[in-house]
Design a protein around this motif. Structure first.
Motif, PDB file in Angstrom:
ATOM      1  N   GLU A  93       0.827  -1.212   0.000  1.00  0.00           N
ATOM      2  CA  GLU A  93       0.000   0.000   0.000  1.00  0.00           C
ATOM      3  C   GLU A  93       0.858   1.258   0.000  1.00  0.00           C
ATOM      4  N   SER A  94       2.068   1.179   0.509  1.00  0.00           N
ATOM      5  CA  SER A  94       2.948   2.341   0.600  1.00  0.00           C
ATOM      6  C   SER A  94       3.815   2.531  -0.630  1.00  0.00           C
ATOM      7  N   THR A  95       3.786   1.622  -1.570  1.00  0.00           N
ATOM      8  CA  THR A  95       4.701   1.739  -2.707  1.00  0.00           C
ATOM      9  C   THR A  95       4.426   2.980  -3.543  1.00  0.00           C
ATOM     10  N   ASP A  96       3.165   3.375  -3.706  1.00  0.00           N
ATOM     11  CA  ASP A  96       2.864   4.584  -4.485  1.00  0.00           C
ATOM     12  C   ASP A  96       3.493   5.808  -3.832  1.00  0.00           C
ATOM     13  N   LEU A  97       3.378   5.892  -2.524  1.00  0.00           N
ATOM     14  CA  LEU A  97       3.953   7.011  -1.793  1.00  0.00           C
ATOM     15  C   LEU A  97       5.479   7.003  -1.909  1.00  0.00           C
ATOM     16  N   ILE A  98       6.068   5.844  -1.809  1.00  0.00           N
ATOM     17  CA  ILE A  98       7.527   5.723  -1.933  1.00  0.00           C
ATOM     18  C   ILE A  98       7.966   6.150  -3.333  1.00  0.00           C
ATOM     19  N   GLU A  99       7.213   5.757  -4.357  1.00  0.00           N
ATOM     20  CA  GLU A  99       7.540   6.146  -5.729  1.00  0.00           C
ATOM     21  C   GLU A  99       7.468   7.671  -5.888  1.00  0.00           C
ATOM     22  N   CYS A 100       6.471   8.296  -5.273  1.00  0.00           N
ATOM     23  CA  CYS A 100       6.352   9.769  -5.354  1.00  0.00           C
ATOM     24  C   CYS A 100       7.564  10.426  -4.689  1.00  0.00           C
ATOM     25  N   TYR A 101       7.952   9.938  -3.507  1.00  0.00           N
ATOM     26  CA  TYR A 101       9.130  10.488  -2.824  1.00  0.00           C
ATOM     27  C   TYR A 101      10.372  10.305  -3.666  1.00  0.00           C
ATOM     28  N   TYR A 102      10.498   9.172  -4.291  1.00  0.00           N
ATOM     29  CA  TYR A 102      11.656   8.914  -5.138  1.00  0.00           C
ATOM     30  C   TYR A 102      11.684   9.908  -6.303  1.00  0.00           C
ATOM     31  N   ASP A 103      10.537  10.066  -6.968  1.00  0.00           N
ATOM     32  CA  ASP A 103      10.466  11.010  -8.098  1.00  0.00           C
ATOM     33  C   ASP A 103      10.814  12.433  -7.649  1.00  0.00           C
ATOM     34  N   LEU A 104      10.298  12.839  -6.491  1.00  0.00           N
ATOM     35  CA  LEU A 104      10.576  14.173  -5.965  1.00  0.00           C
ATOM     36  C   LEU A 104      12.071  14.353  -5.709  1.00  0.00           C
ATOM     37  N   LEU A 105      12.689  13.382  -5.083  1.00  0.00           N
ATOM     38  CA  LEU A 105      14.122  13.464  -4.790  1.00  0.00           C
ATOM     39  C   LEU A 105      14.956  13.415  -6.072  1.00  0.00           C
ATOM     40  N   ALA A 106      14.556  12.608  -7.029  1.00  0.00           N
ATOM     41  CA  ALA A 106      15.282  12.523  -8.294  1.00  0.00           C
ATOM     42  C   ALA A 106      15.201  13.852  -9.043  1.00  0.00           C
ATOM     43  N   THR A 107      14.039  14.486  -9.041  1.00  0.00           N
ATOM     44  CA  THR A 107      13.875  15.791  -9.698  1.00  0.00           C
ATOM     45  C   THR A 107      14.731  16.841  -9.005  1.00  0.00           C
ATOM     46  N   SER A 108      14.718  16.830  -7.704  1.00  0.00           N
ATOM     47  CA  SER A 108      15.526  17.780  -6.947  1.00  0.00           C
ATOM     48  C   SER A 108      17.016  17.579  -7.253  1.00  0.00           C
ATOM     49  N   ALA A 109      17.452  16.357  -7.374  1.00  0.00           N
ATOM     50  CA  ALA A 109      18.851  16.074  -7.688  1.00  0.00           C
ATOM     51  C   ALA A 109      19.199  16.576  -9.083  1.00  0.00           C
ATOM     52  N   ARG A 110      18.309  16.389 -10.045  1.00  0.00           N
ATOM     53  CA  ARG A 110      18.566  16.887 -11.412  1.00  0.00           C
ATOM     54  C   ARG A 110      18.630  18.413 -11.437  1.00  0.00           C
ATOM     55  N   GLN A 111      17.777  19.058 -10.668  1.00  0.00           N
ATOM     56  CA  GLN A 111      17.814  20.519 -10.597  1.00  0.00           C
ATOM     57  C   GLN A 111      19.147  20.982 -10.006  1.00  0.00           C
ATOM     58  N   SER A 112      19.595  20.325  -8.978  1.00  0.00           N
ATOM     59  CA  SER A 112      20.868  20.694  -8.357  1.00  0.00           C
ATOM     60  C   SER A 112      22.015  20.487  -9.324  1.00  0.00           C
ATOM     61  N   GLU A 113      21.979  19.414 -10.093  1.00  0.00           N
ATOM     62  CA  GLU A 113      23.023  19.166 -11.086  1.00  0.00           C
ATOM     63  C   GLU A 113      23.037  20.272 -12.138  1.00  0.00           C
ATOM     64  N   ALA A 114      21.850  20.693 -12.593  1.00  0.00           N
ATOM     65  CA  ALA A 114      21.764  21.766 -13.598  1.00  0.00           C
ATOM     66  C   ALA A 114      22.334  23.067 -13.033  1.00  0.00           C
ATOM     67  N   LYS A 115      22.047  23.372 -11.787  1.00  0.00           N
ATOM     68  CA  LYS A 115      22.574  24.585 -11.162  1.00  0.00           C
ATOM     69  C   LYS A 115      24.091  24.511 -11.046  1.00  0.00           C
ATOM     70  N   MET A 116      24.612  23.340 -10.732  1.00  0.00           N
ATOM     71  CA  MET A 116      26.061  23.180 -10.625  1.00  0.00           C
ATOM     72  C   MET A 116      26.732  23.380 -11.982  1.00  0.00           C
ATOM     73  N   GLN A 117      26.096  22.931 -13.059  1.00  0.00           N
ATOM     74  CA  GLN A 117      26.663  23.115 -14.389  1.00  0.00           C
ATOM     75  C   GLN A 117      26.687  24.589 -14.761  1.00  0.00           C
ATOM     76  N   LEU A 118      25.643  25.322 -14.369  1.00  0.00           N
ATOM     77  CA  LEU A 118      25.606  26.759 -14.648  1.00  0.00           C
ATOM     78  C   LEU A 118      26.734  27.478 -13.912  1.00  0.00           C
ATOM     79  N   LEU A 119      27.028  27.058 -12.737  1.00  0.00           N
ATOM     80  CA  LEU A 119      28.080  27.704 -11.961  1.00  0.00           C
ATOM     81  C   LEU A 119      29.454  27.480 -12.578  1.00  0.00           C
TER      82      LEU A 119
END
Length: 186
Positions: free
Chosen positions: A128-154
């Motif tokens: 029952e918790s797998t959907d919630l875990i998948e959402c958290y994973y997607d959120l963290l993965a998106t945040s990591a990609r955003q941080s990587e993009a910011k690091m490339q700009l720097l």
């Protein structure tokens, strides 16, 4: 495993002695099987002259289960006679009768079923918790990609990162000013 053991024990249900009973000081008792339909007279013909006695415990079309009692001093001769008939020795380490062992095995199977039900319930809750875990994973993965993009700009020569806010009534003015440059903003 316990289901197989239970089926094996059920075939010996009518045997009254302990399954692991091996005899007395002078006699040996062994349990085993012969091909189904083997007649008692044929068994006795092979072992009687050596002081052997056979008792059929269960007989079916495929298997004849029996208990054989004989004098220990004649073991080799009795075993030779039984082998000629196709005898296969059964091995039981249980010091209980078949009926007692069946009861214990059924109780053990019930315990296993209860444990499996509990495990199944826990797995359902986790599922029952797998959907919630998948959402958290997607959120963290998106945040990591955003941080990587910011690091490339720097890593460029002409880059500035500004963090802050703009009052809503000034938003259009700031957007017009920023549109004169190649930049990204949120």
């Amino acid at each position: 495993l316990s289901q197989t053991k239970l089926a094996s024990l059920e075939a010996w249900r009518d045997y009254d002695l302990e399954l692991g009973f091996s005899g007395t000081e002078k006699t040996e008792v062994i349990l085993g099987s012969l091909p189904g339909g083997t007649e008692l007279s044929r068994i006795d013909g092979e072992i009687a002259e050596y002081g052997g006695f056979a008792e059929i415990v269960n007989d079916s079309d495929t298997t004849c289960l029996l208990s054989v009692t004989y004098l220990r001093e004649n073991e080799a001769d009795v075993m030779r006679g039984l082998t000629r008939l196709g005898f296969v020795k059964a091995s039981f380490e249980d010091s209980a009768t078949a009926k007692e062992a069946i009861g214990r095995t059924k109780a053990r199977l019930r315990e296993i079923e209860i444990r499996l039900e509990k495990i199944d319930d826990r797995l359902k809750k986790i599922a029952e918790s797998t959907d919630l875990i998948e959402c958290y994973y997607d959120l963290l993965a998106t945040s990591a990609r955003q941080s990587e993009a910011k690091m490339q700009l720097l890593g460029t020569e002409n880059c500035t990162v500004l963090c802050g806010w703009v009052p809503e009534q000034r938003q259009e003015t700031v957007e017009r000013a920023l549109s004169k440059f190649e930049c990204a903003y949120e």
